[in-house]
Enzyme design. Structure first.
Site, short mmCIF file in Angstrom:
data_model
loop_
_atom_site.label_atom_id
_atom_site.label_comp_id
_atom_site.label_asym_id
_atom_site.label_seq_id
_atom_site.Cartn_x
_atom_site.Cartn_y
_atom_site.Cartn_z
N ARG A 1 35.42 40.59 40.33
CA ARG A 1 34.12 41.40 40.51
C ARG A 1 32.84 40.29 40.13
NH1 ARG A 1 33.21 43.48 36.06
NH2 ARG A 1 35.45 43.19 34.79
N TYR B 1 37.10 42.35 47.47
CA TYR B 1 37.72 42.48 46.48
C TYR B 1 37.73 43.75 45.42
CZ TYR B 1 39.19 42.09 41.36
OH TYR B 1 39.85 42.29 40.44
N LYS C 1 35.53 51.37 39.26
CA LYS C 1 34.57 50.85 38.33
C LYS C 1 33.26 51.60 38.72
CE LYS C 1 37.24 48.05 35.97
NZ LYS C 1 37.79 48.47 34.73
N HIS D 1 35.97 53.03 29.41
CA HIS D 1 36.67 52.04 29.78
C HIS D 1 37.77 51.96 29.04
CE1 HIS D 1 37.07 47.52 30.99
NE2 HIS D 1 37.70 48.27 31.69
N SER E 1 38.44 42.93 28.87
CA SER E 1 39.43 42.61 29.83
C SER E 1 40.31 41.50 29.23
CB SER E 1 38.75 42.01 31.07
OG SER E 1 37.83 42.44 31.33
N CYS F 1 42.62 41.98 27.09
CA CYS F 1 43.07 42.24 25.65
C CYS F 1 44.35 43.02 25.80
CB CYS F 1 42.24 42.77 24.99
SG CYS F 1 40.78 41.47 24.69
N ASP G 1 43.02 52.26 32.22
CA ASP G 1 41.72 51.83 32.40
C ASP G 1 40.50 52.57 32.18
OD1 ASP G 1 40.21 49.32 33.23
OD2 ASP G 1 39.82 50.21 35.20
N ARG H 1 46.49 40.71 41.57
CA ARG H 1 46.69 42.10 41.35
C ARG H 1 47.79 42.75 42.02
NH1 ARG H 1 42.56 44.53 37.51
NH2 ARG H 1 41.21 42.67 36.93
C1 OXD Z 1 38.63 45.22 34.92
C2 OXD Z 1 39.65 46.03 35.71
O1 OXD Z 1 37.94 44.21 35.52
O2 OXD Z 1 40.20 46.87 35.19
O3 OXD Z 1 38.16 45.78 33.84
O4 OXD Z 1 39.92 45.51 36.73
MN MN Z 2 39.10 47.45 33.44
#
Ligand code: OXD
Ligand code: MN
Length: 596
Positions: free
Chosen positions: A73, A201, A210, A230, A252, A254, A281, A379
């Protein structure tokens, strides 16, 4: 201009208007059928967008490579475009809608020449649920279409739901030239519109994720009095057979995905614990007629990070991605299967790396840095239905009732393994003061702390001070508020070694959390920061930690906390008068308690 399968006049007019700007050769409506999906896959393979994997070993799966500067991102190119800058807040990049549309129009103009424009009607949440929102994404990328077919419910059923005049989020995407200098991810909350150009991406282009489900949805949620967060959602089946649901927010890296589908350690499994995954997510939550907070996961798939995924870190995910998966930027092995750093099994002796170049272990670049087979942010996209722990309530229109909200971060020191807020308002303060340390894998100073309230800093579609106010208000609307907790799996000893083993063992902490919610535990230790468990209340059967470790994980240091408060104050100050008074009051009382 196009034969459309709908009588929704506004939708048709918008598609035609966008097509006049982008000038595609053809317009194709996505119907959600298997036949159309197969055809798109074949075309994507023929065009080099997808590489089919070994169909015996990884059936119905593909590999995609993005361009090397389009792998994550791009927050600095992501904007909230509200009429007033103040509405976007100090937490967002802002552009006026007028200037954003003008800048983007130049890039979109003729961007789809010679390409097909796909029209993807999609639903975030089960089609027809009162929680759900509909979007329509226009894109010139087959990769986006195929990913959206996994991540959302897409096709004819959604068009039917839209009828002739239902509201939808207008999502426009074009790869254009995939030029980072002509890349913009624009959100127009007041127009219910998203424009994304110049990227391929996932986080920038799967606009249901998102962009819609967090940035635009958080804006709508405030107006409509619900919450777009989130957060993972997991069901913990207790020994008595009852399932209690937890929603948890972590920045992210974690381990949200791993936690959402953890495998109970032997002792707890024997007791009767089992985990049901609702989402990894995003959580959309609203207060139902019973006064409790109910949640759905608006997504239908996982868009997970590959490196580090293995049978120890996440056996359920290893099972999930055995089929029907689109991999992005991982290593291709000679046998037509894929690999990444931290995968199960041996390191392959050769392969083609994420950039499409020949790879072997031990290679270094001109600066002596190891050349990775898979990009660190490589991913996989896969349907949730593949997951062995997928919740049977995924399609339920009312979602699941939330008993506990858990915030978390990566803190080598400071935060104990778990603590409970005194009440909702204190819990909101804990969320607003959340922070996480940068790891060696990230740019920045090791150990440097980045504040990330509710893990929403890059995703809140409006002024975060107003978002905190919304959280406080939502608490007042609930007759049965979930309890709010904070966890930290990442505390280290003086040598930098993690004190807590994490992964499945985290269930021991969740057990305490739920026992608190069920009023099954007599008392807790009242500290300045909140309630901590008595060491004896965490079931440690079968887990051999060095003597005194749990006590270390449960200590707090008032001096360290007073230092932390100074940073929280700096962070709060940027919101000026907008920051809710209640949060300053929580700040002051915490300070007083620590100084006592
Ligand atoms: C993020 C994702 O970047 O879930 O938080 O991809
Ligand atoms: Mn995320």
């Amino acid at each position: 201009m196009t034969k459309s399968p709908t009588h929704h006049k506004k939708l048709i007019a918008w598609v035609n208007k966008m097509a006049r700007m982008c000038q595609p050769e053809e317009i194709v409506w996505i119907d959600g059928s298997v036949e159309q999906k197969r055809k798109l896959e074949e075309e994507a393979v023929a065009g080099g967008e997808l590489i089919p994997l070994n169909q015996d070993l990884q059936p119905d799966s593909f590999l995609h490579r993005t361009s090397p500067d389009d792998v994550a991102r791009t927050e600095h190119l992501t904007f909230i475009c509200t009429k007033k800058k103040h509405d976007a807040g100090p937490n967002n990049n802002w552009m006026s809608p007028q200037s954003a549309y003008r800048k983007a129009r130049i890039i979109f103009k003729g961007a789809m020449k010679g390409r097909v424009m796909y029209v993807i009607p999609f639903s975030m949440g089960p089609v027809g649920s009162p929680f759900s929102k509909i979007g329509v994404e226009l894109t010139d990328s087959r990769y986006v279409v195929l990913n959206m077919l996994i991540m959302t419910r897409a096709g004819e059923a959604v068009l039917k739901q839209l009828g002739v005049d239902e509201e939808f989020t207008k999502c426009l995407h074009s790869k254009a030239q995939l030029d980072i200098n002509k890349r913009l991810i624009l959100h127009f909350p007041q127009d219910n519109t998203i424009w994304s150009v110049g990227s391929g991406y996932g986080g920038n282009v799967l606009l249901g994720k998102k962009c819609l489900s967090l940035r635009i949805a958080s804006y709508i949620a405030r107006r409509e009095r619900w919450m777009a967060e989130h957060m993972l959602i997991m069901g913990v089946e207790e020994p008595n057979g009852q399932i209690k649901y937890v929603a948890a927010a972590f920045p992210s890296a974690c381990g949200k995905t791993n936690l959402a589908m953890l495998i109970p350690p032997e002792g707890l499994k024997k007791k009767g614990y089992r985990i049901w995954t609702v989402g990894d997510d995003i959580s959309w939550m609203r207060v139902d007629t019973d006064g409790a907070l109910w949640a759905i996961n608006p997504e239908a798939g996982f868009f997970g990070v590959a490196p580090g995924t293995n049978s120890k870190s996440n056996a359920n995910m290893v099972e999930t991605i055995k089929k029907n998966t689109i991999f992005t930027n991982v290593l291709l092995k000679p046998d037509g299967t894929v690999w990444w750093e931290g995968a199960d099994g041996e390191v392959p002796r050769q392969g083609i790396d994420w950039r499409g170049e020949a790879w072997e272990p031990g290679r270094a670049d001109t600066n002596g840095k190891p050349v990775l087979g898979a990009h660190p942010n490589s991913r996989f996209t896969v349907p949730i239905a593949n997951c062995p722990s997928a919740s049977f309530r995924l399609e339920q229109h009312h979602g699941v009732p939330i008993s506990a909200i858990v915030f978390g971060g990566r803190r080598a020191h400071l935060a104990p393994i778990v603590y409970e807020s005194f009440n909702w308002q204190h819990g909101v303060f804990i969320g607003s003061a959340m922070a996480s340390e940068l790891t060696a894998a990230q740019v920045g100073k090791l150990g440097q702390v980045r504040r990330d309230p509710m893990a929403m800093l890059p995703f809140c579609g409006y002024n975060m001070a107003h978002y905190f106010r919304h959280w406080l208000d939502m608490g007042k609307r609930m007759a049965k508020q979930p309890r709010i907790f904070h966890v930290n799996w990442f505390r280290t000893d003086p040598h930098g070694k993690f004190l807590w083993p994490g992964f499945g063992e985290n269930l021991r902490i969740l057990e305490w959390i739920l026992d608190r919610c069920n009023n099954k535990i007599e008392g807790a230790v009242e500290t300045p920061i909140g309630f901590l468990p008595k060491a004896g209340d965490i079931d440690m059967t079968g887990l051999d930690l060095p003597h005194g470790t749990l006590e270390k994980l449960l200590t707090i240091n008032n001096e360290e906390w007073l230092e932390e408060l100074k940073k929280i104050k700096e962070f709060f100050k940027q919101f000026k008068k907008d920051l809710p008074e209640e949060l300053w009051r929580e700040y002051e009382s915490l300070k007083e308690r620590l100084e006592k």
